[in-house]
Design a protein around this motif. Structure first.
Motif, PDB file in Angstrom:
ATOM      1  N   LEU A 173      32.365  41.474  42.161  1.00 44.16           N
ATOM      2  CA  LEU A 173      32.859  40.517  40.971  1.00 44.16           C
ATOM      3  C   LEU A 173      32.686  39.116  42.627  1.00 44.16           C
ATOM      4  O   LEU A 173      32.502  37.967  41.632  1.00 44.16           O
ATOM      5  N   HIS A 174      33.597  39.596  43.566  1.00 43.39           N
ATOM      6  CA  HIS A 174      34.205  37.980  44.630  1.00 43.39           C
ATOM      7  C   HIS A 174      33.881  38.770  45.502  1.00 43.39           C
ATOM      8  O   HIS A 174      33.774  37.526  46.914  1.00 43.39           O
ATOM      9  N   GLY A 175      33.344  39.363  46.430  1.00 42.70           N
ATOM     10  CA  GLY A 175      32.920  39.609  47.669  1.00 42.70           C
ATOM     11  C   GLY A 175      33.528  41.201  48.543  1.00 42.70           C
ATOM     12  O   GLY A 175      34.291  40.873  47.806  1.00 42.70           O
ATOM     13  N   ASP A 176      33.277  41.167  49.782  1.00 44.76           N
ATOM     14  CA  ASP A 176      33.283  42.398  50.316  1.00 44.76           C
ATOM     15  C   ASP A 176      34.457  41.940  50.989  1.00 44.76           C
ATOM     16  O   ASP A 176      35.580  42.975  51.260  1.00 44.76           O
ATOM     17  N   CYS A 177      35.087  41.074  51.261  1.00 38.91           N
ATOM     18  CA  CYS A 177      36.074  40.681  51.744  1.00 38.91           C
ATOM     19  C   CYS A 177      37.284  40.654  51.217  1.00 38.91           C
ATOM     20  O   CYS A 177      38.441  41.103  51.888  1.00 38.91           O
ATOM     21  N   TYR A 178      36.812  40.521  49.762  1.00 41.01           N
ATOM     22  CA  TYR A 178      38.719  40.939  48.846  1.00 41.01           C
ATOM     23  C   TYR A 178      38.888  43.015  48.348  1.00 41.01           C
ATOM     24  O   TYR A 178      39.536  42.480  48.214  1.00 41.01           O
ATOM     25  N   ALA A 179      38.307  43.578  49.193  1.00 39.80           N
ATOM     26  CA  ALA A 179      37.534  45.247  48.438  1.00 39.80           C
ATOM     27  C   ALA A 179      38.473  46.116  49.940  1.00 39.80           C
ATOM     28  O   ALA A 179      37.892  46.862  50.344  1.00 39.80           O
ATOM     29  N   ASP A 180      39.693  45.242  50.125  1.00 41.36           N
ATOM     30  CA  ASP A 180      40.482  46.116  51.255  1.00 41.36           C
ATOM     31  C   ASP A 180      41.350  46.927  50.212  1.00 41.36           C
ATOM     32  O   ASP A 180      42.452  46.381  49.450  1.00 41.36           O
ATOM     33  N   ALA A 181      41.145  47.893  50.239  1.00 40.18           N
ATOM     34  CA  ALA A 181      41.852  48.799  49.565  1.00 40.18           C
ATOM     35  C   ALA A 181      43.614  49.145  50.213  1.00 40.18           C
ATOM     36  O   ALA A 181      43.897  49.785  49.342  1.00 40.18           O
ATOM     37  N   ALA A 182      43.176  49.275  50.956  1.00 39.91           N
ATOM     38  CA  ALA A 182      45.011  49.227  51.794  1.00 39.91           C
ATOM     39  C   ALA A 182      45.426  48.131  51.311  1.00 39.91           C
ATOM     40  O   ALA A 182      46.609  48.190  51.493  1.00 39.91           O
ATOM     41  N   ALA A 183      44.803  47.029  51.929  1.00 40.87           N
ATOM     42  CA  ALA A 183      45.736  45.629  51.282  1.00 40.87           C
ATOM     43  C   ALA A 183      46.477  45.863  49.912  1.00 40.87           C
ATOM     44  O   ALA A 183      46.926  45.634  49.428  1.00 40.87           O
TER      45      ALA A 183
END
Length: 748
Positions: free
Chosen positions: A254-264
């Motif tokens: 939906l928004h981009g790779d940079c938001y897909a940090d599962a740990a965060a």
């Protein structure tokens, strides 16, 4: 040691970025310093795919770009990244998400080349970029919310219009000479901020996107067909893993790779839980800031980020007090959706402040303008409210539209549908609702029902055939077919109860709707009649049907499905039941929007009532279409109440008539000829009602009465045959017949 200064070019295709990069590179290194490195995504495409025009998988390009950027930075070389960077996620992927070996100060160079100029320059290229691509990227950069800004991790952003300058070098030299002062001034202003764990724009937006996703799709669960279809439109097949893993997959799409940090995201979910965002019950505890600290602690972030640049700007919510007040308001909107003052004309924003002002960090009295600005500048751009919704209704977040008290009422309704009505879908929904209300802290175990249904399904779910549509798993399959507008093959069980006109065997149909009628759940479906745009609409009880095949390739358009459902609504309205006849032409006439055409398929039923029966009948003005219902006017001297708009238009019968109150109903011919519900209603009144037209129904009632009398050996009817040894029936004088039960009018 001063950070290494690197440069990110921003602009649509053909805006002059490559020309600017060639002019800028020599200005970035002095004598004895490493030369500037220009990294062009077009050059990497040509290297990887053999042609700069090939738009292959971005992952292959991004991997090489990041690797070379890290190597150049490690060697102390200033870098110019020559790419469009038209979307915020593309910029954040480098300025804040990318881990770099040394501290880097990012400078953005935003090329404000007019779109007509970009299109003109594009035509001069050897391989022009498609015009829609240029237009889309120009629009993305012009977005007032998501356009380039310092808070994305830039120490400074320099704006240029290349077509206004014959020589870019003097302009670039002037901009470079003023950078130190600009950056120092910005940093001095932002040193007063109370920073916290969500001060970086990347971390803040990931949290807001996560909240927005979860309030629309709690638990990201695709258990029902409608939700599954929506989620699979984003990611198919559905992602696996825990909630953070699934959220990462959807945020990436939906928004981009940079938001897909599962740990965060796991830390974000823990923070939301600990601050009451997952509770449906109002929480008065103050929001806790996520403080910088050791990275290995669950709710701490590094004081100096291990990734991204330094000296970047900050969004408004980077300041602790702003973050606290906005998140307190968000939580209140989740737990008290559409909260507004009861008094007409009262101020909504003042009311919201009054509701949360006791919570430390929330808005104070007199800050209505601040709250309104925060909603406009922060909550609206992230999709927490529509830009055009009516603020008089209050605010809500996503699908969080009901308060805790209302949710308990909804649970009660679903529980009644799952229990008394034996709705297989409601049974599954109740299980999920019980689970989620428990997670949200709502105890419904002691809740006593305020409303209930006296009528209930005659079926026991545990005793139906496992393959029948009345079984919960099979009901879900037919629901999916309805939602997806699929054609299905049904089998009607040969041993099931049936009428003479009931279809048998394999049925190829378009399923339309599940409906509860009197004693159980029925499927409304439309026959698939080859060569015809419309088929006959029928109904059948779920336990009499099995789904043998759902034909995935044969689907109707949403408009075709909608037209059939509109026909169903008209048929239900005019028929008063679920018997829709056996002929297509009269059915289409009844469902027509033309009153003249409907009249050709209607037949008038007339009967007269005693006063006691008429008292019950006139109360049910909506039993059949009110426009096709005509009641008797009062007799002279009657005192009973009637609404002035009720259909009392018929002249009453003579006052000495045993049935002085006439009623007329215009009904479909098949309803008059055979409808069971109509007969149960009319015949149940016994001698309190006299059928006058059509004569066929009057004769039918007489046949039923004579047959019933014959069974009991009454009047002139032939006595029934008795088994050997059976006792002789009583020879007492028979009373006047009371059809069905004598006190019918008292019990309605």
């Amino acid at each position: 040691m001063a950070p290494l200064r690197c440069h990110l070019l921003i602009g649509p295709p053909a805006s002059g970025k490559t020309t600017l990069a060639r002019a800028l590179a020599p200005l970035l290194s002095g004598p004895g310093q490493p030369p500037a490195v220009v990294l062009s995504t077009d050059a990497i495409r040509a290297e990887v795919f053999g042609d700069a025009a090939v738009q292959g998988p971005w992952g292959d390009i991004q991997q090489r770009l990041h690797q070379r950027l890290q190597e150049a930075v490690a060697n102390g070389s200033p870098v110019i990244v020559d790419a469009t960077h038209a979307r915020r996620a593309w910029r954040l992927a480098i300025t804040q998400a990318l881990s770099l070996p040394v501290a880097v100060e990012w400078i953005g160079w935003w090329l404000h080349t007019p779109l007509p100029t970009c299109l003109e320059w594009n035509q001069r290229r050897e391989r022009p970029v498609p015009v829609p691509v240029i237009q889309e990227m120009a629009a993305a950069l012009a977005d007032s919310h998501a356009g380039p800004e310092r808070s994305e991790g830039f120490a400074a952003i320099c704006a240029l219009v290349p077509c206004h300058h014959d020589d870019l070098v003097p302009v670039l030299q002037s901009e470079l000479a003023g950078l130190d002062k600009r950056i120092r001034s910005s940093r001095n202003r932002e040193n007063r901020l109370q920073r916290h764990g969500y001060s970086r724009l990347l971390d803040l937006e990931r949290l807001l996107h996560l909240i927005r996703l979860l309030v629309s799709f709690p638990d990201l669960d695709a258990s029902d067909p409608g939700t599954r279809e929506e989620l699979e439109a984003w990611v198919s097949p559905p992602p696996q893993g825990d909630l953070a893993d699934r959220a990462a997959a959807y945020l990436r799409r939906l928004h981009g790779d940079c938001y897909a940090d599962a740990a965060a995201l796991r830390r974000d979910l823990l923070w939301l839980e600990q601050n009451g965002f997952t509770s449906a019950v109002a929480v008065d505890a103050p929001i806790q800031l996520l403080e910088p600290g050791p990275a290995d602690q669950p709710l701490r972030r590094p004081a100096v980020p291990a990734s991204g640049g330094v000296h970047g700007g900050s969004p408004p919510m980077a300041d602790g007090p702003v973050f606290l007040r906005v998140m307190t308001l968000l939580r209140h909107m989740l737990q008290a959706p559409f909260d507004r003052a009861g008094e007409k004309g009262s101020n909504l924003h003042q009311h919201l402040i009054a509701q949360i002002e006791a919570i430390p960090g929330a808005y104070l009295r007199g800050e209505s303008a601040t709250l309104r600005k925060d909603i406009e500048k922060i909550l609206t751009p992230y999709g927490f409210r529509s830009r055009n919704d009516n603020v008089r209704h209050g605010y809500c977040l996503g699908t969080a539209i009901l308060s805790a008290a209302r949710l308990r009422e909804v649970h009660d309704v679903v529980r009644q549908a799952a229990g008394r009505l034996a709705d297989p879908s409601a049974q599954e929904l109740l299980t999920e609702l019980d689970e989620r209300l428990g997670w949200a802290g709502l105890d419904i175990s002691e809740a006593l029902p305020v409303r209930s249904y006296a009528r209930h399904s005659i079926l026991e779910a545990a005793l139906v055939r496992r393959e029948s549509l009345a079984a919960p798993r099979q009901a879900e399959r037919i629901e999916t077919a309805i939602v997806e507008h699929r054609r299905v093959c049904l089998e009607r069980f040969a041993s099931a109860g049936s009428f003479s006109e009931s279809p048998q065997g394999i049925l190829r149909v378009w399923p339309l709707q599940l409906i509860f009628h009197n004693i159980g759940w029925y499927l409304l479906y439309e026959d698939d009649q080859v060569g015809q745009a419309e088929g006959l609409i029928r109904s059948e009880r779920l336990d009499r049907l099995a789904l043998t095949r759902s034909e995935g390739r044969l689907r109707r358009s949403p408009e075709e499905h909608r037209r059939s459902l509109q026909r169903v609504e008209r048929l239900l309205h005019h028929c008063g039941g679920i018997d829709f006849g056996e002929e297509l032409a009269p059915q289409l006439a009844i469902a027509s929007s033309s009153a003249r055409l409907r009249d050709t398929a209607l037949e008038t039923l007339r009967f007269s009532c005693t006063a006691s029966a008429f008292a019950f009948i006139r109360e049910g003005v909506a039993r059949y279409p009110i426009e096709h219902t005509r009641f008797s006017l009062p007799q002279a001297g009657d005192r009973w109440w009637r609404h002035p708009k009720a259909p009392h238009v018929l002249r009453p019968n003579a006052k000495d008539d045993s049935h002085p109150y006439p009623v007329e109903l215009d009904l479909p011919s098949w309803t008059v000829a055979r409808d069971v519900d109509l007969r149960n209603w009319l015949f149940g009144f016994g001698r309190e009602l006299r059928i006058e037209a059509p004569d066929g129904m009057r004769q039918e009632l007489l046949r039923h009465v004579r047959a019933a009398l014959a069974v009991y050996g009454e009047t002139d009817a032939a006595p029934p045959r008795r088994a050997a040894g059976a006792a002789e029936p009583s020879r007492r004088q028979p009373e006047a017949p009371q059809f069905f039960f004598s006190n019918r009018c008292l019990r309605d």
